[in-house]
Scaffold this active site. Sequence first.
Site, short mmCIF file in Angstrom:
data_model
loop_
_atom_site.label_atom_id
_atom_site.label_comp_id
_atom_site.label_asym_id
_atom_site.label_seq_id
_atom_site.Cartn_x
_atom_site.Cartn_y
_atom_site.Cartn_z
N SER A 169 -1.80 -10.44 15.49
CA SER A 169 -2.05 -10.37 13.94
C SER A 169 -1.18 -11.34 13.24
CB SER A 169 -1.86 -8.87 13.64
OG SER A 169 -2.32 -8.63 12.25
N HIS A 170 -0.23 -10.72 11.98
CA HIS A 170 0.61 -11.62 11.28
C HIS A 170 1.84 -11.91 12.06
CE1 HIS A 170 1.80 -7.75 10.79
NE2 HIS A 170 2.72 -7.74 10.02
N GLU A 183 -5.85 0.41 4.76
CA GLU A 183 -4.65 0.88 5.18
C GLU A 183 -3.57 0.08 4.25
OE1 GLU A 183 -4.44 1.05 10.19
OE2 GLU A 183 -4.41 -0.87 9.45
N GLU A 184 -2.56 0.60 4.17
CA GLU A 184 -1.46 0.17 3.14
C GLU A 184 -1.11 -1.22 3.57
OE1 GLU A 184 0.92 0.63 6.38
OE2 GLU A 184 -0.42 1.76 5.55
N SER A 185 -1.28 -1.58 4.85
CA SER A 185 -0.84 -2.85 5.05
C SER A 185 -1.97 -4.01 4.94
CB SER A 185 -0.49 -2.81 6.65
OG SER A 185 -1.54 -2.49 7.33
#
Length: 547
Positions: free
Chosen positions: A147-148, A392-394
């Site tokens: 991912s990031h 999602e908050e992300s």
Amino acid sequence: MAIHPQAGQLASHDSLVNLPELMTAYYLKKPCIKNPEERVSFGTSGHRGSALLVSFNEGHILAIAQAIAEYRQSQNITGPLYLGKDTHALSAAAFQTVLSVLTANGVKVRTQLNGGYTPTPVISHAILTHNKMNQQGLSDGLVITPSHNPPEDGGIKYNSIKGGPADKDITDWVAKRANELLESNLVGVKRLSSDDTDKSDLIEPFDFINHYVDDLENVIDMKAIAKAKIRIGVDPMGGSGIHYWEPIAKKYGLDITIVNPEVDPTFRFVPLDKDGRIRMDCSSPYSMSNLLTLKDDFDIAVGNDPDYDRHGIVCAGSGLMNPNAYLAVAIEYLSQHRPEWPKDIQFGKTLVSSGMIDRVVNGLGRTLCEVPVGFKWYVEGMYEGAMAFGGEESAGASFLRKDASVWTTDKDGFIMALLAAEILAVTGKDPQTHYDAQVSKYGQPFYKRIDVVATLAQKSILGALDVKDVTQTELAGEKILNVLTHAPGNGAAIGGLKVSTENGWFAARPSGTENVYKIYLESFVSEEHLAELEKEAKALVDSVLKV
């Protein structure tokens, strides 16, 4: 945590990841199964680690790929496996390792036509469209991505026949079997040589790009965006969606400018995050500072992480939106502009996402479903069409097609980015303007997330807490109304706890990949009240951890 003095600036050349050292470590360093840090462990988004730390090495991938092949056989999953990778250096190596094992086990694998990268949502979309036809047996998928995470990291996640992240029962089985294989020095792992893998008739090139792009009009109002001539700026951040934006613009007649076409596994063009590390986090104003300098050149500008399951939305004039704010706006807009969606359909949020979402959904007279952290909790609802939106908050989310059927059951950064342009095109107001109106109606939230150093033992205690372990009756001057260790939306354990008052809440949960626990806090009163929440939340968690 103090902001690093170089945050938002480009990394110096000597601080970039040493790619030869990283790749050598992938092939030569062998995991020690007795070391918990070197075992296979599936968190909310698969197994992640770094070859330099002996947590993501060839041995791990050989074992995981063999375990996946055995799982598929046990479940009679006979269709092709859709395999994708992002632009991290370790992804290319792990991709070849996976291919060598899957083909040795007789698994048919579909990979990007002419090589290249494949975003996470594209894999989910391909699985679902294949299984809807069900002509060649059911399919599943693997995505090679951390991912990031920073350039030196690697990751691998398994997507089930329902298109999204595999549930815990599946990943627990895969991790257990993979660790057994590591413990036996990989005896039992089948593998073809590089030449035999290349010659295998089990690898099928697949046109992921056009397959996905041609279907976008069924989930996004592309005609409205084109008609309004919305100027869209895109920073792919060196990620796997780099070759998708031009076909999207061409097919639908959109005004899209790619502001940075570079792909480089060091990610040297991504500004340092708040802690001074390169992290392709499109929700961070520091990592996104390149795009932010261009915000007034476009009506909407967007960024995505390397596997395109996250989104960053930049509005002209106002800048980068808070991820929670955009989720609230997206839910409100979609509920009002998708007439074919049933009125009783659910809108999903994780329990660490903003309470603004609760207020917006309640104000719309819709149904909220609050689940633990991890997109896997949305898979079943979205697959069945019972959940319209999961976020999602992300900065990750997905939603249904216009006709209320499933689009993806994994986070989709493309459609969340394009939705921002649709919102502006249809309403004449950008998402930040819509959020400002929500604040005027429902109140101003103050939100924060922090990491606190914790031992493995402390993380274990936190993950197994019971409601009775919390004896306090007040938090930051307000009566505690709820203490949760299970999510109200589905009754699943949250692996920590959430404590709520009338105007604030906090949640604490152990990290699946780092020796920290995460505290999420929100106040609808003030920054001062948020600070008090933070102080008392830390004290409360310390008391139950007995530190």
